[in-house]
Scaffold this motif. Sequence first.
Motif, PDB file in Angstrom:
ATOM      1  N   ASP A   2       0.724  -1.197  -0.029  1.00 25.88           N
ATOM      2  CA  ASP A   2      -0.135  -0.115  -0.121  1.00 25.88           C
ATOM      3  C   ASP A   2       0.827   1.124   0.200  1.00 25.88           C
ATOM      4  O   ASP A   2       1.996   1.426   0.838  1.00 25.88           O
ATOM      5  N   LYS A   3       0.427   2.139  -0.925  1.00 24.46           N
ATOM      6  CA  LYS A   3       1.618   3.283  -1.082  1.00 24.46           C
ATOM      7  C   LYS A   3       0.930   4.637  -0.503  1.00 24.46           C
ATOM      8  O   LYS A   3       1.332   5.654  -0.656  1.00 24.46           O
ATOM      9  N   GLY A   4      -0.119   4.407   0.280  1.00 22.32           N
ATOM     10  CA  GLY A   4      -0.857   5.616   0.901  1.00 22.32           C
ATOM     11  C   GLY A   4      -2.205   5.857   0.551  1.00 22.32           C
ATOM     12  O   GLY A   4      -2.661   4.870  -0.192  1.00 22.32           O
ATOM     13  N   SER A   5      -2.855   6.857   0.966  1.00 19.98           N
ATOM     14  CA  SER A   5      -4.145   7.237   0.664  1.00 19.98           C
ATOM     15  C   SER A   5      -4.277   8.343  -0.268  1.00 19.98           C
ATOM     16  O   SER A   5      -3.688   9.460   0.115  1.00 19.98           O
ATOM     17  N   VAL A   6      -5.123   8.215  -1.215  1.00 17.40           N
ATOM     18  CA  VAL A   6      -5.662   9.387  -2.134  1.00 17.40           C
ATOM     19  C   VAL A   6      -6.780   9.983  -1.982  1.00 17.40           C
ATOM     20  O   VAL A   6      -8.001   8.926  -1.701  1.00 17.40           O
ATOM     21  N   HIS A   7      -7.198  11.020  -1.621  1.00 18.73           N
ATOM     22  CA  HIS A   7      -8.421  11.649  -1.284  1.00 18.73           C
ATOM     23  C   HIS A   7      -8.898  12.088  -2.466  1.00 18.73           C
ATOM     24  O   HIS A   7      -8.528  13.422  -2.849  1.00 18.73           O
ATOM     25  N   LEU A   8     -10.052  11.782  -3.225  1.00 15.04           N
ATOM     26  CA  LEU A   8     -10.460  12.255  -4.248  1.00 15.04           C
ATOM     27  C   LEU A   8     -12.103  13.112  -4.024  1.00 15.04           C
ATOM     28  O   LEU A   8     -12.790  12.357  -2.929  1.00 15.04           O
ATOM     29  N   ALA A   9     -12.416  14.190  -4.295  1.00 13.26           N
ATOM     30  CA  ALA A   9     -13.481  14.906  -4.104  1.00 13.26           C
ATOM     31  C   ALA A   9     -14.205  15.107  -5.479  1.00 13.26           C
ATOM     32  O   ALA A   9     -13.642  14.792  -6.651  1.00 13.26           O
ATOM     33  N   TYR A  10     -15.531  14.908  -5.209  1.00 13.39           N
ATOM     34  CA  TYR A  10     -16.603  15.045  -6.726  1.00 13.39           C
ATOM     35  C   TYR A  10     -17.698  15.827  -6.164  1.00 13.39           C
ATOM     36  O   TYR A  10     -18.136  15.830  -5.103  1.00 13.39           O
ATOM     37  N   VAL A  11     -18.336  16.165  -7.256  1.00 15.73           N
ATOM     38  CA  VAL A  11     -19.665  16.584  -7.274  1.00 15.73           C
ATOM     39  C   VAL A  11     -20.664  15.311  -7.675  1.00 15.73           C
ATOM     40  O   VAL A  11     -20.575  14.591  -8.703  1.00 15.73           O
ATOM     41  N   GLU A  12     -21.879  15.303  -6.943  1.00 16.26           N
ATOM     42  CA  GLU A  12     -22.911  14.253  -7.165  1.00 16.26           C
ATOM     43  C   GLU A  12     -23.581  14.452  -8.343  1.00 16.26           C
ATOM     44  O   GLU A  12     -24.969  14.493  -8.597  1.00 16.26           O
ATOM     45  N   SER A  63     -24.058  12.194 -12.281  1.00 13.63           N
ATOM     46  CA  SER A  63     -23.950  11.006 -12.675  1.00 13.63           C
ATOM     47  C   SER A  63     -22.636  10.723 -13.384  1.00 13.63           C
ATOM     48  O   SER A  63     -21.910   9.743 -13.211  1.00 13.63           O
ATOM     49  N   SER A  64     -22.269  11.828 -14.058  1.00 12.62           N
ATOM     50  CA  SER A  64     -20.945  11.450 -14.979  1.00 12.62           C
ATOM     51  C   SER A  64     -19.920  11.594 -13.951  1.00 12.62           C
ATOM     52  O   SER A  64     -18.753  10.684 -14.237  1.00 12.62           O
ATOM     53  N   GLU A  65     -19.770  12.537 -12.954  1.00 12.02           N
ATOM     54  CA  GLU A  65     -18.592  12.430 -11.859  1.00 12.02           C
ATOM     55  C   GLU A  65     -18.493  11.307 -11.006  1.00 12.02           C
ATOM     56  O   GLU A  65     -17.685  10.788 -10.482  1.00 12.02           O
ATOM     57  N   VAL A  66     -19.654  11.000 -10.746  1.00  5.42           N
ATOM     58  CA  VAL A  66     -19.838   9.775  -9.936  1.00  5.42           C
ATOM     59  C   VAL A  66     -19.090   8.341 -10.613  1.00  5.42           C
ATOM     60  O   VAL A  66     -18.511   7.710 -10.183  1.00  5.42           O
ATOM     61  N   ALA A  67     -19.517   8.470 -12.088  1.00  4.14           N
ATOM     62  CA  ALA A  67     -18.860   7.400 -12.919  1.00  4.14           C
ATOM     63  C   ALA A  67     -17.191   7.608 -12.918  1.00  4.14           C
ATOM     64  O   ALA A  67     -16.630   6.540 -12.602  1.00  4.14           O
ATOM     65  N   SER A  68     -16.935   8.828 -13.144  1.00  2.00           N
ATOM     66  CA  SER A  68     -15.350   8.848 -13.542  1.00  2.00           C
ATOM     67  C   SER A  68     -14.542   8.788 -12.156  1.00  2.00           C
ATOM     68  O   SER A  68     -13.824   8.062 -12.178  1.00  2.00           O
ATOM     69  N   THR A  69     -15.161   9.517 -11.243  1.00  2.00           N
ATOM     70  CA  THR A  69     -14.419   9.390  -9.739  1.00  2.00           C
ATOM     71  C   THR A  69     -14.207   7.854  -9.297  1.00  2.00           C
ATOM     72  O   THR A  69     -13.286   7.569  -8.789  1.00  2.00           O
ATOM     73  N   ALA A 102      -7.210  15.507  -5.440  1.00  2.00           N
ATOM     74  CA  ALA A 102      -7.798  15.903  -6.816  1.00  2.00           C
ATOM     75  C   ALA A 102      -9.020  15.576  -6.989  1.00  2.00           C
ATOM     76  O   ALA A 102      -9.825  15.047  -6.097  1.00  2.00           O
ATOM     77  N   ILE A 103      -9.486  16.258  -8.201  1.00  2.00           N
ATOM     78  CA  ILE A 103     -10.611  16.000  -8.835  1.00  2.00           C
ATOM     79  C   ILE A 103     -10.736  15.634 -10.264  1.00  2.00           C
ATOM     80  O   ILE A 103      -9.635  16.091 -10.796  1.00  2.00           O
ATOM     81  N   VAL A 104     -11.469  15.035 -10.743  1.00  2.00           N
ATOM     82  CA  VAL A 104     -11.628  14.496 -12.138  1.00  2.00           C
ATOM     83  C   VAL A 104     -12.902  15.140 -12.679  1.00  2.00           C
ATOM     84  O   VAL A 104     -13.344  14.572 -13.714  1.00  2.00           O
ATOM     85  N   ALA A 105     -13.534  16.341 -12.041  1.00  2.00           N
ATOM     86  CA  ALA A 105     -14.754  16.611 -12.256  1.00  2.00           C
ATOM     87  C   ALA A 105     -14.661  18.284 -12.543  1.00  2.00           C
ATOM     88  O   ALA A 105     -15.614  18.804 -12.364  1.00  2.00           O
ATOM     89  N   ALA A 106     -13.783  18.863 -13.121  1.00  2.00           N
ATOM     90  CA  ALA A 106     -13.717  20.181 -13.414  1.00  2.00           C
ATOM     91  C   ALA A 106     -14.195  20.461 -14.767  1.00  2.00           C
ATOM     92  O   ALA A 106     -13.303  20.186 -15.970  1.00  2.00           O
ATOM     93  N   TRP A 107     -15.419  21.185 -14.917  1.00  2.00           N
ATOM     94  CA  TRP A 107     -15.978  21.370 -16.503  1.00  2.00           C
ATOM     95  C   TRP A 107     -15.474  22.800 -16.796  1.00  2.00           C
ATOM     96  O   TRP A 107     -15.835  23.953 -16.171  1.00  2.00           O
ATOM     97  N   LEU A 108     -14.465  22.818 -17.815  1.00  2.00           N
ATOM     98  CA  LEU A 108     -14.022  24.135 -18.315  1.00  2.00           C
ATOM     99  C   LEU A 108     -14.023  24.163 -19.583  1.00  2.00           C
ATOM    100  O   LEU A 108     -14.198  23.065 -20.454  1.00  2.00           O
TER     101      LEU A 108
END
Length: 290
Positions: free
Chosen positions: A32-42, A44-50, A85-91
């Motif tokens: 185990d290399k440690g813990s990664v904390h991902l935030a996301y917005v609820e 359906s697209s971001e639930v899937a990707s996160t 990190a987040i994978v949910a930034a709409w730009l």
Amino acid sequence: MKKHPLNRRIRLATLALAAGTALAAGSAQAQDKGSVHLAYVEWSSEVASTNVVRAVLEQAGYEVEMTSLSAAAMWQAVATGDADAIVAAWLPTTHADYMERVGDEVVDLGVNLDGTKLGLVVPAYSDIDSIAELNDHADSFNNEIIGIDPGAGLMGLTEKVVDAYDLDLALRSGSGATMTAALESAIQNEEDVVVTGWTPHWKFARWDLKYLEDPENVYGGAEQIHTIARQGLEEEMPEAYAILDAFEWTPEQMGEVMLMNQEEDADPYENAKQWVEENQDLVQEWLPES
């Protein structure tokens, strides 16, 4: 305020030590290399990707924590270091205000999905085709636009749409779930309804829908979804950072996961793990070479 580096190192060292006792002989699983904390917005697209990113990071040997937040809080969490990190930034449009506020405090890893769209959506059977026609048919739409959570960038843009077109319809806030429930109810009764919409979203696969034209171009053109990381992540967790940086997929691939999540009693995390297992050729492109 950023998390204290010493506290983070202590936390990661403790996690790594605990995980080390669970290693099986000959196992290919890395310590185990440690813990990664991902935030996301609820959404359906971001639930899937996160959840997909979580499954990939776990495959690489990380523990992953996920926290659902409002869009504003999600961005703030990365800026302060409370989330990695987040994978949910709409730009560049939907989350433009958040990027303007905290852009200097985060790291933009670039596009993870291309081909998004925002706007007002109606059933395909609706008699209107443009936002500019809404006032003439306001009564049939119950004088309201069904929105999502009030902190979402899409809601801010829709408020601007209401002003730009001087609409007589009230924007009603709620959630992604209440929006799709209202849409489903209206379609079952063949009634008019107008909702805030975005692509990719599973509702376009389930029902025959259309975007209303936006002649004032308030919603802007196509957008992309970006991955955003906290400052210092690359130095502290280079492999996790590399995975997040490499993560990229298509609306069609995201749509597969979103549809899985709409099944009765669906578990988005279990669905993500299944999808990752079945798409290892793509996943291997996201993982650093060993």
